[in-house]
Design a protein around this motif. Structure first.
Motif, PDB file in Angstrom:
ATOM      1  N   PRO A   1       4.610  14.141  48.646  1.00  0.00           N
ATOM      2  CA  PRO A   1       5.326  14.007  47.368  1.00  0.00           C
ATOM      3  C   PRO A   1       6.034  12.658  47.222  1.00  0.00           C
ATOM      4  O   PRO A   1       6.126  12.120  46.119  1.00  0.00           O
ATOM      5  N   LEU A   2       6.495  12.087  48.324  1.00  0.00           N
ATOM      6  CA  LEU A   2       7.167  10.794  48.252  1.00  0.00           C
ATOM      7  C   LEU A   2       6.196   9.700  47.824  1.00  0.00           C
ATOM      8  O   LEU A   2       6.552   8.808  47.044  1.00  0.00           O
ATOM      9  N   TYR A   3       4.948   9.777  48.286  1.00  0.00           N
ATOM     10  CA  TYR A   3       3.954   8.784  47.900  1.00  0.00           C
ATOM     11  C   TYR A   3       3.540   8.931  46.437  1.00  0.00           C
ATOM     12  O   TYR A   3       2.862   8.060  45.898  1.00  0.00           O
ATOM     13  N   GLN A   4       3.957   9.994  45.786  1.00  0.00           N
ATOM     14  CA  GLN A   4       3.726  10.135  44.344  1.00  0.00           C
ATOM     15  C   GLN A   4       4.521   9.080  43.582  1.00  0.00           C
ATOM     16  O   GLN A   4       4.226   8.798  42.430  1.00  0.00           O
ATOM     17  N   ALA A   5       5.552   8.511  44.231  1.00  0.00           N
ATOM     18  CA  ALA A   5       6.275   7.380  43.657  1.00  0.00           C
ATOM     19  C   ALA A   5       5.402   6.157  43.918  1.00  0.00           C
ATOM     20  O   ALA A   5       5.552   5.467  44.918  1.00  0.00           O
ATOM     21  N   ALA A   6       4.453   5.935  43.032  1.00  0.00           N
ATOM     22  CA  ALA A   6       3.460   4.876  43.219  1.00  0.00           C
ATOM     23  C   ALA A   6       4.140   3.519  43.373  1.00  0.00           C
ATOM     24  O   ALA A   6       5.290   3.321  42.979  1.00  0.00           O
ATOM     25  N   HIS A   7       3.398   2.590  43.936  1.00  0.00           N
ATOM     26  CA  HIS A   7       3.940   1.269  44.202  1.00  0.00           C
ATOM     27  C   HIS A   7       2.839   0.240  44.022  1.00  0.00           C
ATOM     28  O   HIS A   7       1.772   0.369  44.602  1.00  0.00           O
ATOM     29  N   ASP A   8       3.082  -0.767  43.197  1.00  0.00           N
ATOM     30  CA  ASP A   8       2.125  -1.849  42.998  1.00  0.00           C
ATOM     31  C   ASP A   8       2.546  -3.077  43.783  1.00  0.00           C
ATOM     32  O   ASP A   8       3.740  -3.299  44.023  1.00  0.00           O
ATOM     33  N   ASN A   9       1.575  -3.892  44.145  1.00  0.00           N
ATOM     34  CA  ASN A   9       1.884  -5.142  44.827  1.00  0.00           C
ATOM     35  C   ASN A   9       2.772  -6.015  43.960  1.00  0.00           C
ATOM     36  O   ASN A   9       2.655  -6.013  42.741  1.00  0.00           O
ATOM     37  N   THR A  10       3.634  -6.756  44.578  1.00  0.00           N
ATOM     38  CA  THR A  10       4.588  -7.696  43.989  1.00  0.00           C
ATOM     39  C   THR A  10       5.657  -7.026  43.128  1.00  0.00           C
ATOM     40  O   THR A  10       6.367  -7.691  42.399  1.00  0.00           O
ATOM     41  N   GLY A  11       5.792  -5.717  43.216  1.00  0.00           N
ATOM     42  CA  GLY A  11       6.875  -5.034  42.512  1.00  0.00           C
ATOM     43  C   GLY A  11       8.203  -5.327  43.194  1.00  0.00           C
ATOM     44  O   GLY A  11       8.264  -5.605  44.388  1.00  0.00           O
ATOM     45  N   ILE A  12       9.270  -5.273  42.424  1.00  0.00           N
ATOM     46  CA  ILE A  12      10.598  -5.523  42.967  1.00  0.00           C
ATOM     47  C   ILE A  12      11.354  -4.200  43.036  1.00  0.00           C
ATOM     48  O   ILE A  12      11.549  -3.520  42.029  1.00  0.00           O
ATOM     49  N   THR A  13      11.757  -3.841  44.237  1.00  0.00           N
ATOM     50  CA  THR A  13      12.539  -2.630  44.483  1.00  0.00           C
ATOM     51  C   THR A  13      13.917  -3.069  44.948  1.00  0.00           C
ATOM     52  O   THR A  13      14.036  -3.947  45.805  1.00  0.00           O
ATOM     53  N   VAL A  14      14.945  -2.471  44.366  1.00  0.00           N
ATOM     54  CA  VAL A  14      16.319  -2.855  44.709  1.00  0.00           C
ATOM     55  C   VAL A  14      17.045  -1.649  45.298  1.00  0.00           C
ATOM     56  O   VAL A  14      17.131  -0.598  44.672  1.00  0.00           O
ATOM     57  N   PHE A  15      17.543  -1.838  46.519  1.00  0.00           N
ATOM     58  CA  PHE A  15      18.417  -0.875  47.170  1.00  0.00           C
ATOM     59  C   PHE A  15      19.777  -1.542  47.313  1.00  0.00           C
ATOM     60  O   PHE A  15      19.855  -2.750  47.517  1.00  0.00           O
ATOM     61  N   SER A  16      20.832  -0.761  47.210  1.00  0.00           N
ATOM     62  CA  SER A  16      22.161  -1.306  47.495  1.00  0.00           C
ATOM     63  C   SER A  16      22.856  -0.374  48.478  1.00  0.00           C
ATOM     64  O   SER A  16      22.494   0.798  48.606  1.00  0.00           O
ATOM     65  N   HIS A  17      23.823  -0.932  49.165  1.00  0.00           N
ATOM     66  CA  HIS A  17      24.589  -0.145  50.130  1.00  0.00           C
ATOM     67  C   HIS A  17      26.020  -0.059  49.627  1.00  0.00           C
ATOM     68  O   HIS A  17      26.660  -1.071  49.382  1.00  0.00           O
TER      69      HIS A  17
END
Length: 96
Positions: free
Chosen positions: A55-71
């Protein structure tokens, strides 16, 4: 590489990035699989298991996409107390 080995890597990276993110903005480059494991640790914490991968891989991902995580040290939402990593943006492609 086993599931547990990848999780070990993710934990080490999250710890190092959290230390640096406390003082500065950090840019990191990664791959599809590692990002999903990073996200899985954020969403499921210590309960993250192989059964979550499909189910987590259902969050598709394309090359060169920008993902932002913060702490964040701590925040409260709907009466629930949170702390740690937050997903801000997943695979933004507006720059393409």
């Amino acid at each position: 590489e086993s599931f547990n080995a990848i999780i070990g890597r993710v934990k080490r990276v999250q710890e190092r990035l959290a230390e640096r993110a406390a003082e500065q903005r950090v840019v990191a480059v990664s791959h599809f699989g590692f990002l999903h494991f990073f996200l899985g640790r954020i969403l499921f914490g210590e309960e993250f298991a192989p059964r979550h991968l499909r189910p987590l891989y259902q969050a598709a991902h394309d090359n060169t996409g920008i993902t932002v995580f913060s702490h964040r040290e701590r925040w409260i939402m709907d009466g629930l107390d949170f702390g740690g990593w937050v997903l801000e943006t997943w695979n933004d492609r507006a720059h393409l």
